[in-house]
Structure formats: C-alpha cells, structure tokens
Write an enzyme that holds these catalytic residues in place. Structure first.
Site, PDB file in Angstrom:
ATOM      1  N   ALA A   1      16.670  18.267  21.077  1.00 12.34           N
ATOM      2  CA  ALA A   1      17.887  19.052  20.866  1.00 12.34           C
ATOM      3  C   ALA A   1      18.183  19.024  19.370  1.00 12.34           C
ATOM      4  O   ALA A   1      17.669  18.171  18.637  1.00 12.34           O
ATOM      5  CB  ALA A   1      19.035  18.445  21.664  1.00 12.34           C
TER       6      ALA A   1
ATOM      7  N   GLY B   1      14.884  16.111  23.949  1.00  9.71           N
ATOM      8  CA  GLY B   1      15.059  17.332  24.737  1.00  9.71           C
ATOM      9  C   GLY B   1      13.782  18.146  24.848  1.00  9.71           C
ATOM     10  O   GLY B   1      13.617  18.904  25.813  1.00  9.71           O
TER      11      GLY B   1
ATOM     12  N   GLU C   1      12.080  16.656  27.694  1.00  9.85           N
ATOM     13  CA  GLU C   1      12.843  17.001  28.899  1.00  9.85           C
ATOM     14  C   GLU C   1      12.632  18.457  29.301  1.00  9.85           C
ATOM     15  O   GLU C   1      12.503  18.775  30.485  1.00  9.85           O
ATOM     16  CB  GLU C   1      14.330  16.720  28.655  1.00  9.85           C
ATOM     17  CG  GLU C   1      14.587  15.229  28.483  1.00  9.85           C
ATOM     18  CD  GLU C   1      16.021  14.933  28.094  1.00  9.85           C
ATOM     19  OE1 GLU C   1      16.484  15.466  27.063  1.00  9.85           O
ATOM     20  OE2 GLU C   1      16.689  14.179  28.812  1.00  9.85           O
TER      21      GLU C   1
ATOM     22  N   GLU D   1      16.042   9.150  21.944  1.00 10.31           N
ATOM     23  CA  GLU D   1      17.501   9.230  21.856  1.00 10.31           C
ATOM     24  C   GLU D   1      18.142   7.908  21.492  1.00 10.31           C
ATOM     25  O   GLU D   1      19.160   7.861  20.801  1.00 10.31           O
ATOM     26  CB  GLU D   1      18.085   9.750  23.183  1.00 10.31           C
ATOM     27  CG  GLU D   1      17.884  11.239  23.415  1.00 10.31           C
ATOM     28  CD  GLU D   1      16.581  11.587  24.119  1.00 10.31           C
ATOM     29  OE1 GLU D   1      15.670  10.721  24.189  1.00 10.31           O
ATOM     30  OE2 GLU D   1      16.464  12.727  24.592  1.00 10.31           O
TER      31      GLU D   1
HETATM   32  C1  HXC Z   1      17.294  19.150  14.076  1.00  6.93           C
HETATM   33  C2  HXC Z   1      15.196  18.670  13.288  1.00  6.93           C
HETATM   34  C3  HXC Z   1      14.886  17.974  14.478  1.00  6.93           C
HETATM   35  C4  HXC Z   1      15.886  17.923  15.485  1.00  6.93           C
HETATM   36  C5  HXC Z   1      13.186  17.876  13.178  1.00  6.93           C
HETATM   37  N1  HXC Z   1      14.120  18.588  12.522  1.00  6.93           N
HETATM   38  N2  HXC Z   1      13.636  17.490  14.368  1.00  6.93           N
HETATM   39  N3  HXC Z   1      16.400  19.257  13.105  1.00  6.93           N
HETATM   40  N4  HXC Z   1      17.061  18.528  15.238  1.00  6.93           N
HETATM   41  N5  HXC Z   1      15.677  17.312  16.656  1.00  6.93           N
HETATM   42  C6  HXC Z   1      14.017  19.171  11.184  1.00  6.93           C
HETATM   43  C7  HXC Z   1      14.096  18.132  10.105  1.00  6.93           C
HETATM   44  O1  HXC Z   1      15.436  17.779   9.873  1.00  6.93           O
HETATM   45  C8  HXC Z   1      13.471  18.852   8.964  1.00  6.93           C
HETATM   46  O2  HXC Z   1      14.421  19.749   8.421  1.00  6.93           O
HETATM   47  C9  HXC Z   1      12.384  19.686   9.621  1.00  6.93           C
HETATM   48  O3  HXC Z   1      12.749  19.772  11.006  1.00  6.93           O
HETATM   49  C10 HXC Z   1      11.028  19.038   9.538  1.00  6.93           C
HETATM   50  O4  HXC Z   1      11.134  17.709  10.026  1.00  6.93           O
HETATM   51  P1  HXC Z   1      10.622  16.420   9.200  1.00  6.93           P
HETATM   52  O5  HXC Z   1      11.381  15.264   9.725  1.00  6.93           O
HETATM   53  O6  HXC Z   1      10.664  16.673   7.748  1.00  6.93           O
HETATM   54  O7  HXC Z   1       9.082  16.368   9.678  1.00  6.93           O
HETATM   55  P2  HXC Z   1       8.157  15.100   9.832  1.00  6.93           P
HETATM   56  O8  HXC Z   1       8.342  14.160   8.671  1.00  6.93           O
HETATM   57  O9  HXC Z   1       6.810  15.635  10.125  1.00  6.93           O
HETATM   58  O10 HXC Z   1       8.715  14.305  11.113  1.00  6.93           O
HETATM   59  C11 HXC Z   1       8.655  14.909  12.379  1.00  6.93           C
HETATM   60  C12 HXC Z   1       9.530  14.130  13.424  1.00  6.93           C
HETATM   61  C13 HXC Z   1      10.978  14.002  12.878  1.00  6.93           C
HETATM   62  C14 HXC Z   1       8.944  12.743  13.660  1.00  6.93           C
HETATM   63  C15 HXC Z   1       9.470  14.933  14.692  1.00  6.93           C
HETATM   64  O11 HXC Z   1      11.432  15.306  12.457  1.00  6.93           O
HETATM   65  C16 HXC Z   1      11.961  13.481  13.870  1.00  6.93           C
HETATM   66  O12 HXC Z   1      12.018  12.283  14.148  1.00  6.93           O
HETATM   67  N6  HXC Z   1      12.780  14.359  14.465  1.00  6.93           N
HETATM   68  C17 HXC Z   1      13.836  13.983  15.382  1.00  6.93           C
HETATM   69  C18 HXC Z   1      13.256  13.686  16.726  1.00  6.93           C
HETATM   70  C19 HXC Z   1      14.336  13.247  17.705  1.00  6.93           C
HETATM   71  O13 HXC Z   1      15.032  12.238  17.501  1.00  6.93           O
HETATM   72  N7  HXC Z   1      14.524  14.023  18.779  1.00  6.93           N
HETATM   73  C20 HXC Z   1      15.516  13.733  19.796  1.00  6.93           C
HETATM   74  C21 HXC Z   1      16.763  14.500  19.475  1.00  6.93           C
HETATM   75  S1  HXC Z   1      18.060  14.071  20.561  1.00  6.93           S
HETATM   76  P3  HXC Z   1      14.620  19.922   6.836  1.00  6.93           P
HETATM   77  O14 HXC Z   1      15.766  20.869   6.724  1.00  6.93           O
HETATM   78  O15 HXC Z   1      14.858  18.563   6.296  1.00  6.93           O
HETATM   79  O16 HXC Z   1      13.287  20.510   6.376  1.00  6.93           O
HETATM   80  C22 HXC Z   1      17.772  14.972  21.944  1.00  6.93           C
HETATM   81  C23 HXC Z   1      18.784  14.815  23.044  1.00  6.93           C
HETATM   82  C24 HXC Z   1      18.459  15.744  24.183  1.00  6.93           C
HETATM   83  O17 HXC Z   1      16.842  15.693  22.047  1.00  6.93           O
HETATM   84  C25 HXC Z   1      19.572  15.844  25.156  1.00  6.93           C
HETATM   85  C26 HXC Z   1      19.330  16.974  26.130  1.00  6.93           C
HETATM   86  C27 HXC Z   1      20.471  17.247  27.055  1.00  6.93           C
END
Ligand code: HXC
Length: 261
Positions: A68, A111, A114, A134
C-alpha cells in the site's frame, strides 16, 4: 505523466485473456487508492466483457507491488480510516467471477503480497520476493496477510513472516504453497501466466466459473456445507449444453466446442 493510466489493459494474442499491468513504476507499483480504484474498474470491465475468458494481473519486472502507498497512509488518523473504511474497496476482487491469474516478478510486499494472494492462481519467477513487512512500519497486514497467508502456508511460517517481516523468494513461495508455480530464470512470467489464462479460456465458461466458486467456498464453509455446495454445483452442470458437449465429444473421440451455456 500524470495522465498515464495507473493500470494498463491489453489482450493476449488470441484476445481471450485480458492483461492488466500495474503502472506506477517509479513508486514500485505502490497501491495508492487511485491505482486500486482503476484496478477495480478494469476488473469489472473485463468481468462484463464476453470476449474475456480469463484475466492476468501483473506489475513490472522489478515490482509486482511494493505494498500500500506508505506516503498516502502516513498522516492518516484512526477516525478517518475507520469512518471511510480505508482500503475496504480491496475486497471487491472477491466478486470477480472470471479466473484471475497473478504474474509476480520482483517485490510483492505488504499489500502487494496481499493483492497477489487475493487472486485465484499465482505464477512467479525466482526473482520474486514475498513479504509482510508491515511490522517494520508499526502496523500489521490489513488485507489478508494474516488470514489468507496462514491458510496458504500454515501458522508457523505465517507467524515468522508477519512478526519478523521475513522475505521469501519465489522458489520458497512455491515450496510453501503460496504460489501455484515458480518459473525459472529463462522463462517469462507474464507469458507463463497468459498461457495458463489461455488454457482456462479454452474451457466452457459456466464450468470454469463453477470451479472457481466451489474452490473459494472451501475457504469459508465448514466441510459438510462445502461438500454440499460442490455437489449441487456439480449436479447443476448437468443442465448445461457444455456437459452434453464435453462428454459427447469424449465418447465420439472429437474435440468439444463450448457454447458457454
Ligand atoms: C510508497 C513506495 C513504496 C510504498 C516504494 N516506494 N515502496 N512509496 N509506498 N509501499 C517508493 C520509494 O519511496 C521510492 O520513491 C521509490 O518507490 C523507489 O523505492 P526505493 O526504496 O528507492 O527502491 P529500492 O531501494 O530498490 O527498495 C525497494 C524496497 C523499498 C525494498 C521495495 O522501496 C521498500 O522497502 N518499500 C516499502 C515496502 C513496504 O514496507 N511495504 C509495505 C507497505 S504497508 P522516491 O520518491 O524516493 O523515488 C502495506 C499495508 C497493506 O502494504 C495494508 C492493506 C490493507
């Protein structure tokens, strides 16, 4: 540009499979509300279109979806997310009657994992990374990451993923039963998923819909009710021309031609 669709829609060569591609590459397909709304709209369109017999959802090579949208969520307050039922529209996928095949390469996190698990059948490659990170954000999964995941891989592994944020690769996901098939590096995961979609598309739509409905019911019903539903659906297919055609073709040693009725 900002006018670029967040979900691209195309078709397989024989037109029978709708391919929906998540298209926010710069954000690794983070599932913002507008993206999810577009995905739901495309899914509904494909479900209503008689020329579509199966659906594939995919992302990019680097990311199916990295979760998400954290930037959209970070300042939200409880009362707002509760009153607006934030992310409630994610469950609309359950109402799609046609089979949906997920093609996962790269990150399927939070997400994204999911969303993948809410599809009917998953194909990934060995570069796929599944995780429920998460806990690292001070929250827990909110769209099946504790419920569907536990059903698919069991409590011990689900606890490991949900409480530690452990990442698993595509081969492990296959071994644990999170995905149907993990293809090797030399294969294209979208092509594989489309092939699976085309196979499904080659069968009668009524039986395919009944098969999906019956398998999904097994996740919700106690066994005796599930078996009854399965038997009733099975029996009801004897009212279709496709059952006569399928069994007749077998007896006559010819290929069946489905009428979808
Ligand atoms: C918003 C995101 C994002 C996310 C990545 N980006 N994941 N933006 N929401 N979930 C953005 C980064 O901020 C960045 O933007 C660009 O995408 C590239 O990501 P990087 O981090 O620079 O890439 P990299 O170093 O290759 O790392 C990849 C990654 C990392 C390991 C996937 O991005 C990461 O950890 N992302 C978050 C993963 C996460 O925690 N997901 C769960 C979310 S909570 P900029 O602008 O800086 O270029 C969730 C709850 C669900 O999903 C609930 C459902 C009901």
């Amino acid at each position: 540009t900002s006018t670029e669709p967040l979900v691209l829609s195309s078709r397989s060569p024989n037109n029978s499979v709708a391919i929906l591609t998540l298209n926010r590459p710069k954000a690794l397909n983070a599932l913002s509300s507008p993206l999810f709304d577009q995905l739901n709209a495309e899914l509904e369109k494909a479900d209503e279109d008689d020329s579509v017999r199966a659906i594939v959802i995919t992302g990019s090579e680097k990311a199916f979806a990295a979760g998400a949208d954290i930037k959209e969520m970070k300042d939200k307050e409880f009362a707002e997310v509760y009153k607006r039922n934030f992310l409630g529209t994610w469950t609309k996928i359950k109402d799609i009657r046609k089979p949906i095949v997920g093609a996962v390469s790269g990150f399927a996190l939070g997400g994204g994992c999911e969303l993948a698990m809410s599809l009917d059948l998953l194909i990934c490659n060995s570069r796929a990374v599944f995780a429920q990170p998460e806990i690292t954000l001070g929250i827990i999964p909110g769209a099946g990451g504790t419920q569907r995941l536990t059903g698919l891989i069991g409590k011990a592994r689900a606890m490991d993923m949900v409480l530690t944020g452990r990442k698993i690769d595509g081969k492990t996901a296959e071994a644990w039963g999170l995905v149907s098939r993990c293809v090797g590096d030399e294969e294209n995961v979208v092509e594989e998923a489309v092939k699976v979609g085309e196979t499904i598309a080659s069968f009668g739509r009524v039986a395919v819909q009944a098969g999906k409905e019956a398998v999904n019911a097994s996740l919700e019903l106690p066994l005796d009710q599930g078996l009854r539903l399965e038997r009733r659906l099975f029996q009801s297919l004897f009212a279709t021309q496709d059952q006569k055609e399928g069994m007749g073709a077998f007896a006559e040693k010819r290929k069946p031609t489905w009428g979808d009725k």
